[in-house]
Design an enzyme around this catalytic site. Structure first.
Site, PDB file in Angstrom:
ATOM      1  N   ALA A 111      10.868  -2.442  -5.800  1.00  0.00           N
ATOM      2  CA  ALA A 111       9.891  -2.431  -6.793  1.00  0.00           C
ATOM      3  C   ALA A 111       8.804  -1.246  -6.857  1.00  0.00           C
ATOM      4  CB  ALA A 111       8.566  -3.616  -6.652  1.00  0.00           C
TER       5      ALA A 111
ATOM      6  N   LYS B 128       5.532  -5.641 -13.992  1.00  0.00           N
ATOM      7  CA  LYS B 128       6.185  -6.791 -13.207  1.00  0.00           C
ATOM      8  C   LYS B 128       6.121  -7.848 -14.233  1.00  0.00           C
ATOM      9  CE  LYS B 128       6.833  -6.932  -9.263  1.00  0.00           C
ATOM     10  NZ  LYS B 128       8.329  -6.863  -8.558  1.00  0.00           N
TER      11      LYS B 128
ATOM     12  N   TYR C 285       0.668  -1.778 -13.529  1.00  0.00           N
ATOM     13  CA  TYR C 285       1.707  -2.488 -12.453  1.00  0.00           C
ATOM     14  C   TYR C 285       2.172  -3.889 -12.728  1.00  0.00           C
ATOM     15  CZ  TYR C 285       3.001  -4.704  -8.240  1.00  0.00           C
ATOM     16  OH  TYR C 285       3.557  -5.680  -7.037  1.00  0.00           O
TER      17      TYR C 285
ATOM     18  N   GLY D 134      12.402  -1.927   2.717  1.00  0.00           N
ATOM     19  CA  GLY D 134      10.883  -2.149   2.341  1.00  0.00           C
ATOM     20  C   GLY D 134      10.393  -3.063   3.419  1.00  0.00           C
ATOM     21  N   MET D 135       9.238  -3.369   3.466  1.00  0.00           N
ATOM     22  CA  MET D 135       8.545  -4.253   4.361  1.00  0.00           C
ATOM     23  C   MET D 135       9.055  -5.526   4.250  1.00  0.00           C
ATOM     24  SD  MET D 135       4.386  -4.826   4.870  1.00  0.00           S
ATOM     25  CE  MET D 135       4.053  -5.162   3.295  1.00  0.00           C
ATOM     26  N   LEU D 136       9.417  -6.074   3.079  1.00  0.00           N
ATOM     27  CA  LEU D 136       9.897  -7.372   2.958  1.00  0.00           C
ATOM     28  C   LEU D 136      11.442  -7.394   2.926  1.00  0.00           C
ATOM     29  CD1 LEU D 136      10.100 -10.532   2.131  1.00  0.00           C
ATOM     30  CD2 LEU D 136      10.077  -9.798  -0.225  1.00  0.00           C
TER      31      LEU D 136
ATOM     32  N   THR E 219       5.383  -0.280  -6.319  1.00  0.00           N
ATOM     33  CA  THR E 219       4.270  -0.937  -6.070  1.00  0.00           C
ATOM     34  C   THR E 219       2.881   0.053  -5.928  1.00  0.00           C
ATOM     35  OG1 THR E 219       4.838  -0.618  -3.411  1.00  0.00           O
ATOM     36  CG2 THR E 219       5.657  -2.630  -4.974  1.00  0.00           C
TER      37      THR E 219
ATOM     38  N   ASP F 147      20.256   2.855  -7.333  1.00  0.00           N
ATOM     39  CA  ASP F 147      19.214   2.963  -8.297  1.00  0.00           C
ATOM     40  C   ASP F 147      19.253   1.875  -9.472  1.00  0.00           C
ATOM     41  OD1 ASP F 147      17.476   3.639 -10.575  1.00  0.00           O
ATOM     42  OD2 ASP F 147      18.473   5.346 -11.034  1.00  0.00           O
TER      43      ASP F 147
END
Length: 295
Positions: A56, A125, A121, A10-12, A58, A34
């Protein structure tokens, strides 16, 4: 340290892998692990000193229709990771979000503000936060972040630049306020947090200052040599979205005072460096390549 990073593509997650290059990193994407499979999580976590959960669900609007799936990833996943980290004596870092708050406060949200999510969402979280804090309070770090952008995934800045190639003007909301945050800055802050032996707890990992989406879009245009006046202010009522967005996503940074670390730098400074290092050129190139592949 041996570090397991989930959501590693992912981006992060991608920036975390690059930032933690001097450690032994196991990069786990959803194909490798998973996180909603408790047995698989126990096997993956074994032998690691640190577990960073950057995985996550998202898709904020899709979560309204798929809350059960979002719950598996955003609540059950962190629960299993925290249980496995505790069993193995590893430190656990859970990446969370501003969406655990309702956005009605006129002030920045403190780290200990009551959770009050207003979307599926956000609810999932928040459930993840509650699980990890109850399961492993002595070994868990929760790092809440918001308004992320970076070179390795879809994000608001990239969307604005893509739209700039096909529209003369772009309407952007000016009634939602938050903190644009560069994923590379967040990855650096997470690495420093782990290295300085700070106490477990809740930290807010966002660049300092605040802006509206309108402000953010204009700043992106300015950094890329585009005319900021092409961005026009509108309000949230102009967009039909399934999930409610927090009007105020600004997070306070008081917890950093108990560490040797300062809060993250101002968002405009980060944005300038992101542009200078080619983040936005990369985003546009990636989007053009993706669109060509789909043709």
């Amino acid at each position: 340290m041996r570090i397991l990073v989930t959501g590693a593509r992912g981006m992060l997650g991608t920036d975390l892998r690059e930032q933690l290059i001097h450690h032994e990193v196991t990069a786990a994407d959803h194909e490798y692990l998973d996180i909603a499979d408790a047995a698989a999580v126990r096997r993956a976590v074994a032998g690691h000193d640190v577990v960073i959960n950057a995985a996550a669900y998202t898709s904020v609007d899709e979560a309204e229709k798929n809350e059960d799936l979002a719950y598996r990833i955003n609540a059950d996943g962190p629960r299993y990771l925290a249980e496995a980290a505790k069993a193995g004596g590893a430190r656990f870092l859970q990446v969370s979000t501003d969406y655990v708050f309702d956005g009605t406060s006129p002030l920045p949200y403190s780290e200990n503000a009551p959770l009050h999510p207003v979307s599926a969402y956000g609810r999932t979280k928040a459930a993840g936060e509650r699980f990890v804090r109850s399961i492993y309070p002595d070994g868990t770090f929760i790092v809440r972040t918001a308004w992320l952008y970076g070179r390795n995934g879809s994000n608001f800045a990239g969307t604005m630049l893509t739209l700039a190639s096909s529209r003369q003007t772009i309407d952007v909301v000016s009634d939602q306020r938050g903190q644009p945050t560069w994923t590379r800055d967040l990855a650096v802050q997470i690495q420093r947090l782990l290295d300085c032996n700070a106490a477990p707890g809740i930290y807010h990992g966002t660049n300092s200052g605040d802006a509206t989406w309108f402000d953010f879009a204009q700043a992106v245009f300015a950094e890329c040599g585009l005319d900021p006046s092409r961005i026009r202010a509108t309000d949230s009522a102009s967009f039909a979205q399934s999930a409610r967005r927090p009007a105020n996503s600004v997070l306070g940074h008081a917890a950093w005072r108990a560490t040797p670390l300062p809060a993250m730098r101002p968002w405009r400074d980060a944005l300038h460096d992101a542009a200078r290092t080619g983040v936005f050129e990369h985003l546009l190139t990636t989007r053009r390549s993706t669109m060509t592949d789909l043709e």
